[in-house]
Design a protein around this motif. Sequence first.
Motif, PDB file in Angstrom:
ATOM      1  N   LYS A  20       4.241  32.344   1.536  1.00 55.59           N
ATOM      2  CA  LYS A  20       5.637  31.937   1.370  1.00 55.59           C
ATOM      3  C   LYS A  20       5.812  30.834   0.334  1.00 55.59           C
ATOM      4  O   LYS A  20       6.834  30.780  -0.340  1.00 55.59           O
ATOM      5  CB  LYS A  20       6.156  31.459   2.733  1.00 55.59           C
ATOM      6  N   TRP A  21       4.835  29.967   0.191  1.00 51.88           N
ATOM      7  CA  TRP A  21       5.061  28.707  -0.518  1.00 51.88           C
ATOM      8  C   TRP A  21       4.703  28.691  -1.990  1.00 51.88           C
ATOM      9  O   TRP A  21       5.318  27.964  -2.766  1.00 51.88           O
ATOM     10  CB  TRP A  21       4.308  27.588   0.201  1.00 51.88           C
ATOM     11  N   LYS A  22       3.712  29.447  -2.408  1.00 51.20           N
ATOM     12  CA  LYS A  22       3.242  29.337  -3.794  1.00 51.20           C
ATOM     13  C   LYS A  22       4.327  29.666  -4.808  1.00 51.20           C
ATOM     14  O   LYS A  22       4.486  28.961  -5.804  1.00 51.20           O
ATOM     15  CB  LYS A  22       2.014  30.210  -4.013  1.00 51.20           C
ATOM     16  N   ILE A  25       6.743  26.765  -4.990  1.00 53.96           N
ATOM     17  CA  ILE A  25       6.160  25.623  -5.702  1.00 53.96           C
ATOM     18  C   ILE A  25       6.240  25.864  -7.203  1.00 53.96           C
ATOM     19  O   ILE A  25       6.691  24.993  -7.970  1.00 53.96           O
ATOM     20  CB  ILE A  25       4.700  25.377  -5.257  1.00 53.96           C
ATOM     21  N   ARG A  40       7.359  17.790  -2.175  1.00 50.76           N
ATOM     22  CA  ARG A  40       7.498  17.917  -0.712  1.00 50.76           C
ATOM     23  C   ARG A  40       8.963  17.924  -0.305  1.00 50.76           C
ATOM     24  O   ARG A  40       9.382  18.681   0.564  1.00 50.76           O
ATOM     25  CB  ARG A  40       6.749  16.782  -0.021  1.00 50.76           C
ATOM     26  N   VAL A  43      10.618  21.419  -1.873  1.00 50.11           N
ATOM     27  CA  VAL A  43      10.230  22.662  -1.212  1.00 50.11           C
ATOM     28  C   VAL A  43      10.498  22.470   0.284  1.00 50.11           C
ATOM     29  O   VAL A  43       9.626  22.053   1.037  1.00 50.11           O
ATOM     30  CB  VAL A  43       8.749  23.015  -1.494  1.00 50.11           C
ATOM     31  N   ILE A  46       8.157  22.802   4.012  1.00 50.91           N
ATOM     32  CA  ILE A  46       6.703  22.814   3.859  1.00 50.91           C
ATOM     33  C   ILE A  46       6.119  21.515   4.430  1.00 50.91           C
ATOM     34  O   ILE A  46       6.691  20.434   4.244  1.00 50.91           O
ATOM     35  CB  ILE A  46       6.286  23.027   2.390  1.00 50.91           C
ATOM     36  N   SER A  47       5.005  21.637   5.129  1.00 52.13           N
ATOM     37  CA  SER A  47       4.350  20.433   5.649  1.00 52.13           C
ATOM     38  C   SER A  47       3.469  19.832   4.560  1.00 52.13           C
ATOM     39  O   SER A  47       3.093  20.505   3.595  1.00 52.13           O
ATOM     40  CB  SER A  47       3.506  20.776   6.875  1.00 52.13           C
ATOM     41  N   GLU A  48       3.131  18.579   4.735  1.00 51.77           N
ATOM     42  CA  GLU A  48       2.266  17.895   3.768  1.00 51.77           C
ATOM     43  C   GLU A  48       0.924  18.607   3.651  1.00 51.77           C
ATOM     44  O   GLU A  48       0.424  18.832   2.547  1.00 51.77           O
ATOM     45  CB  GLU A  48       2.064  16.444   4.204  1.00 51.77           C
ATOM     46  N   VAL A  50       0.104  21.777   4.298  1.00 54.71           N
ATOM     47  CA  VAL A  50       0.225  23.082   3.645  1.00 54.71           C
ATOM     48  C   VAL A  50       0.471  22.903   2.148  1.00 54.71           C
ATOM     49  O   VAL A  50      -0.099  23.630   1.337  1.00 54.71           O
ATOM     50  CB  VAL A  50       1.329  23.936   4.312  1.00 54.71           C
ATOM     51  N   LEU A  51       1.295  21.931   1.773  1.00 58.33           N
ATOM     52  CA  LEU A  51       1.542  21.683   0.353  1.00 58.33           C
ATOM     53  C   LEU A  51       0.247  21.322  -0.357  1.00 58.33           C
ATOM     54  O   LEU A  51      -0.037  21.826  -1.450  1.00 58.33           O
ATOM     55  CB  LEU A  51       2.595  20.596   0.168  1.00 58.33           C
ATOM     56  N   GLN A  54      -1.828  24.542  -0.704  1.00 55.42           N
ATOM     57  CA  GLN A  54      -1.255  25.470  -1.672  1.00 55.42           C
ATOM     58  C   GLN A  54      -1.442  24.961  -3.106  1.00 55.42           C
ATOM     59  O   GLN A  54      -1.767  25.735  -4.002  1.00 55.42           O
ATOM     60  CB  GLN A  54       0.227  25.700  -1.381  1.00 55.42           C
TER      61      GLN A  54
END
Length: 109
Positions: A20-22, A25, A40, A43, A46-48, A50-51, A54
């Motif tokens: 989901k995140w890339k 970002i 942070r 986005v 998103i948790s710290e 996971v960021l 990623q």
Amino acid sequence: MSKRAYSCGLDAAVDVMGGKWKGLILWWLQEGPLRFGELRRTVEGISERVLILQLRELESHGLVHREVHQQVPPKVEYSLTEFGRSLLPALNALGAWGEDNLERLQGGE
């Protein structure tokens, strides 16, 4: 980063962009370099942890550059590499498709 055999180009792209995140970002980094805290906040959701993970994966694929400025406190900025910028046409096309179909995807049609 370990090398892997891909069955096709889409397989390679999904491996690099999976999750989901890339994409989000990279989407936000197209505007220019951002510090970790700015990313942070930008986005949403998103948790710290996971960021961090990623960003490391994106960096290992050569899509994101991490620059540490030697100052107190340390300043770390993330930016897209030329390789990362090469994904922007695909991301922008996906974003446009999402905008065009947002209502339907949210269950409105």
